[in-house]
Design a protein around this motif. Sequence first.
Motif, PDB file in Angstrom:
ATOM      1  N   HIS A 640      82.436  -4.977 -58.527  1.00 24.88           N
ATOM      2  CA  HIS A 640      80.951  -4.862 -57.601  1.00 24.88           C
ATOM      3  C   HIS A 640      80.994  -5.924 -56.756  1.00 24.88           C
ATOM      4  CE1 HIS A 640      77.138  -3.909 -56.816  1.00 24.88           C
ATOM      5  NE2 HIS A 640      77.186  -2.801 -56.951  1.00 24.88           N
ATOM      6  N   SER A 642      78.231  -7.510 -55.960  1.00 26.94           N
ATOM      7  CA  SER A 642      77.590  -8.544 -56.590  1.00 26.94           C
ATOM      8  C   SER A 642      78.328  -9.668 -57.273  1.00 26.94           C
ATOM      9  CB  SER A 642      76.520  -7.806 -57.437  1.00 26.94           C
ATOM     10  OG  SER A 642      77.141  -7.346 -58.550  1.00 26.94           O
ATOM     11  N   GLN A 645      80.887 -13.805 -55.591  1.00 29.09           N
ATOM     12  CA  GLN A 645      79.521 -14.646 -55.449  1.00 29.09           C
ATOM     13  C   GLN A 645      79.837 -15.817 -54.379  1.00 29.09           C
ATOM     14  OE1 GLN A 645      79.737 -16.263 -59.610  1.00 29.09           O
ATOM     15  NE2 GLN A 645      79.081 -13.837 -60.445  1.00 29.09           N
ATOM     16  N   LYS A 704      71.469  -4.043 -60.475  1.00 27.49           N
ATOM     17  CA  LYS A 704      71.786  -5.108 -59.547  1.00 27.49           C
ATOM     18  C   LYS A 704      70.977  -4.789 -58.219  1.00 27.49           C
ATOM     19  CE  LYS A 704      76.158  -5.393 -61.752  1.00 27.49           C
ATOM     20  NZ  LYS A 704      77.658  -4.974 -61.549  1.00 27.49           N
ATOM     21  N   ARG A 706      70.370  -4.522 -54.301  1.00 27.29           N
ATOM     22  CA  ARG A 706      70.976  -3.657 -53.221  1.00 27.29           C
ATOM     23  C   ARG A 706      70.414  -3.802 -51.858  1.00 27.29           C
ATOM     24  NH1 ARG A 706      71.104   2.400 -54.683  1.00 27.29           N
ATOM     25  NH2 ARG A 706      71.762   2.467 -52.681  1.00 27.29           N
ATOM     26  N   ARG A 772      76.861   2.322 -56.811  1.00 28.41           N
ATOM     27  CA  ARG A 772      76.811   1.720 -57.859  1.00 28.41           C
ATOM     28  C   ARG A 772      76.519   2.013 -59.031  1.00 28.41           C
ATOM     29  NH1 ARG A 772      73.030  -0.255 -60.590  1.00 28.41           N
ATOM     30  NH2 ARG A 772      74.466  -1.854 -61.344  1.00 28.41           N
ATOM     31  N   ARG A 788      73.118 -14.532 -57.693  1.00 30.07           N
ATOM     32  CA  ARG A 788      74.296 -14.020 -56.954  1.00 30.07           C
ATOM     33  C   ARG A 788      73.869 -13.534 -55.504  1.00 30.07           C
ATOM     34  NH1 ARG A 788      74.958  -9.307 -61.149  1.00 30.07           N
ATOM     35  NH2 ARG A 788      72.772  -9.478 -60.851  1.00 30.07           N
ATOM     36  N   ARG A 789      74.658 -13.358 -54.494  1.00 28.39           N
ATOM     37  CA  ARG A 789      74.143 -13.078 -53.265  1.00 28.39           C
ATOM     38  C   ARG A 789      74.870 -11.487 -53.110  1.00 28.39           C
ATOM     39  NH1 ARG A 789      75.424 -17.031 -48.761  1.00 28.39           N
ATOM     40  NH2 ARG A 789      73.571 -15.819 -47.923  1.00 28.39           N
ATOM     41  N   VAL A 790      74.088 -10.788 -52.600  1.00 26.88           N
ATOM     42  CA  VAL A 790      74.561  -9.405 -52.651  1.00 26.88           C
ATOM     43  C   VAL A 790      74.262  -8.625 -51.121  1.00 26.88           C
ATOM     44  CG1 VAL A 790      74.326  -6.847 -53.488  1.00 26.88           C
ATOM     45  CG2 VAL A 790      73.879  -8.952 -54.803  1.00 26.88           C
ATOM     46  N   THR A 792      75.290  -4.771 -49.592  1.00 28.74           N
ATOM     47  CA  THR A 792      75.948  -3.402 -49.569  1.00 28.74           C
ATOM     48  C   THR A 792      76.175  -2.567 -48.393  1.00 28.74           C
ATOM     49  OG1 THR A 792      75.934  -3.585 -51.891  1.00 28.74           O
ATOM     50  CG2 THR A 792      76.682  -1.656 -51.051  1.00 28.74           C
TER      51      THR A 792
END
Length: 849
Positions: A640, A642, A645, A704, A706, A772, A788-790, A792
Amino acid sequence: MLARVQGSWFSADSLWEVLSPEERAELGGPEGLEALLAAGASEGWLLGLGGDRYARAGDLVLARFQASSGQSGYGFAIPLGGGQDLYIAPADTGSAWDGDQVLVQPQEAQQAGGSPRARVVSVLKRGRERLVGTVSLEAGQRWLLPDLARGRPLRLVGKGVRFRSGTRVIARLRWPEQTGSAEAEAEVEELLGDQESPETETAAVIATYGLRAEFPPELQPELDALLRKGLRVSPKRTDLRDRAVFTVDGADAKDFDDAIHIEVLGDGHFLVGVHIADVSHFVPEGSALDAEAYLRATSVYLPGKVLPMLPEQISNGLGSLVPGQDRLALSTLIELSPAGEVVGSRIVSSVIRSRARLTYDQVEDFSQGRSALAPEARALEGDLHLLLKLTTRLHQHRLNQGSLDFHLGEVRVEVGPGGQLDLRPIREETARGLIEDLMLLANRTVARYMLEHRIPALFRVHEQPSQERFQDVAAAMQRFGFSILEEQPSPLAYQGVLKQAQGTPHESVVSRLLLRSLKQARYAPDNLGHFGLAFSEYLHFTSPIRRYPDLLVHRALKLHLAGKLTRAAAERLFAALPAAAEHTSERERAAADAERDLARYYQAKWAQAHLSEAYSGRVSGVAGFGLFVALENGVEGLLHISALQDDYYVYVEESMLLRGRSRGRTYRLGDQLRVVIAQVNPLARQIDLALEGSTVDKNADTPKPRARRPGDRKPAPARQPATQTARPAQATQTARPAQTQGAPAGPRPASSPQPRGPRPEEPRNHPARHPRREHSGAQPQAAAPQARRVVTMERPKNEHLRPVSVTVQRLYFGDWAPQPGDLSDAVSPQLFRGSRRGDHRPQQRRRRR
């Protein structure tokens, strides 16, 4: 005339009732009306719906309904005759369920993004009768939460069954047209238990896809009579028992339906014999055995379990070409020049006796000079040497004509008696290629003979891809630096790209993308050619033990050879072909879906036993929500976005890659990665991966974060049943993936992994609809949680950005059936994927030609 018909469709009988006496007289009776309607369907001003049903063409579209995942309620109509998929808003789906055959009416209004809209007018045929799911007890109501990703919660009805929440069951569906209720309901047929296990999952898959496990007891009298009668050889059969005939199969095979031999003729030519078990001798038309074989239509090879089309007394006994025993066969005797060109052929009803049973391993070792044949087969070494040389020339000749040669590795799943799981790559390319080329030769020879003599047969057809798909894949190839020089789709155009990619890091990815653009092979009453094999005629003749279309070919061919195929008999057989083509194609797709589904479960079980372990893999799919990575043993999981990182990654659609905004690192198709198995959910067929050396969040229940793109629509509210108690949310299911909410903003080139209706072209899937997956009841993670940095970027429009799950890539058998998986499940594109030359199965695995 048609204006007087009430409803969205009509039959010949209903139309006859509204005709005036003058109109009836002009038609000359009901037969005249039926002929008129049949002509209308062939000319295009009527829409033939099957089963003597019609609709006015232009007003309605015959389609298969594909529901969206989760509670959003919208869906898509996939036209069975091809064309653009139609968006169905939640209010316009009616009582349609995923997989139903429906009539839809196109609308002038378009969905946001330009996708054409339609509404469901009528449900013509339900896609399923039973469902597997989990019981949920909420607010005094009993609900079934289907395992089916596109299934809605159903109210459980019926008394006398007591169970608790979390119990997995098989339930029979009760549709509104059967009960008069506002919505579909479910009634429990069988309790599967509270615990996930391979046995439970196998039973669930068999029920989900409508497979037939046990043979009914009504067959036993016929089987007993066959065994008492034994094998009687008619003097009219050609006696080939003195020929050096032998079989080549997998080491675990028990049913042998093809044998081969070779003779050197006086002029330097060769006579090659392909001998196929005469199963039709033991399964007469109209018998109980025949009826059961038709319902099954194909043998199903599940990991650890085989569901044969015919009882073992026939498939492994009387009909199997076992060594040292007299056996009945249909033999194709083909004369070939030393260059591998067909000089002549004849087909005979025969009796043979196999001299030896060779395995692929033995032939492979012999071909590579590693070992001689076993002492009892030593006399066959000269013949085998000639066949290896001759089939090499046959293979090259096919390639010169444009037959496609995809290079995709295959891994087979083997389940031992104790339940131990083994994933093994297929290696015996030369040995399998020997048999496949000979079987292709026999299938093509028989197809030509049937056409020349106008003998009824089901043909195996593979039509050329649409111009739109061809242009899409050509654009995708340019991004890899390869070019398709031709403007129109042709086997040679595809073959040119395969040659350019051969030996490059992108070879496997290019093969998958090209395969993804092809239509799905199917059975048809008319010869439409085979695009992938570059054959102008082709059918299935060589596997009557495992495929019903082959059995039909054998019956008609034997009638012709015996001089008993009268005009009346031929017309009767021709009339039955359209329904048989539709049924056998549908059952083949259901079998392939079931095989893939259970294989994914076993993949997840393997991954579950290797949590936190690191493996090498290649990126097999890129989407806005992450990367799909295929391990060397064929297992595929989702990395994924996420889990990336080290940067803020953006999906670049034009280049089919993820790129970090700060550091510029990219991930693209074919990249080699080291990944760790981080989280597994076997029930949901999900495998989540992490980069080796990174940390992963253990809190699997927490969704997670988004990012949303501007203009994304808000989730549509779930539709509620006609009751005061609201449906339980789909997210409450145990071990189920999270579902996509809301309607998509753009056009949908999507596909379903569910059993397919009689649509000739493989429906398409779109990664944007599966952004996801979430887990509940998840397995432990590999390391401690970390921030985490996300980002999408959802809804990419290019359908070539997703991995392809090829369920038994039947390239050299002509069974071209790319089976795209749902991206909400961690689909493996390599498990059960055919090798360069074949289709291989676990356990009593057999070739499908």
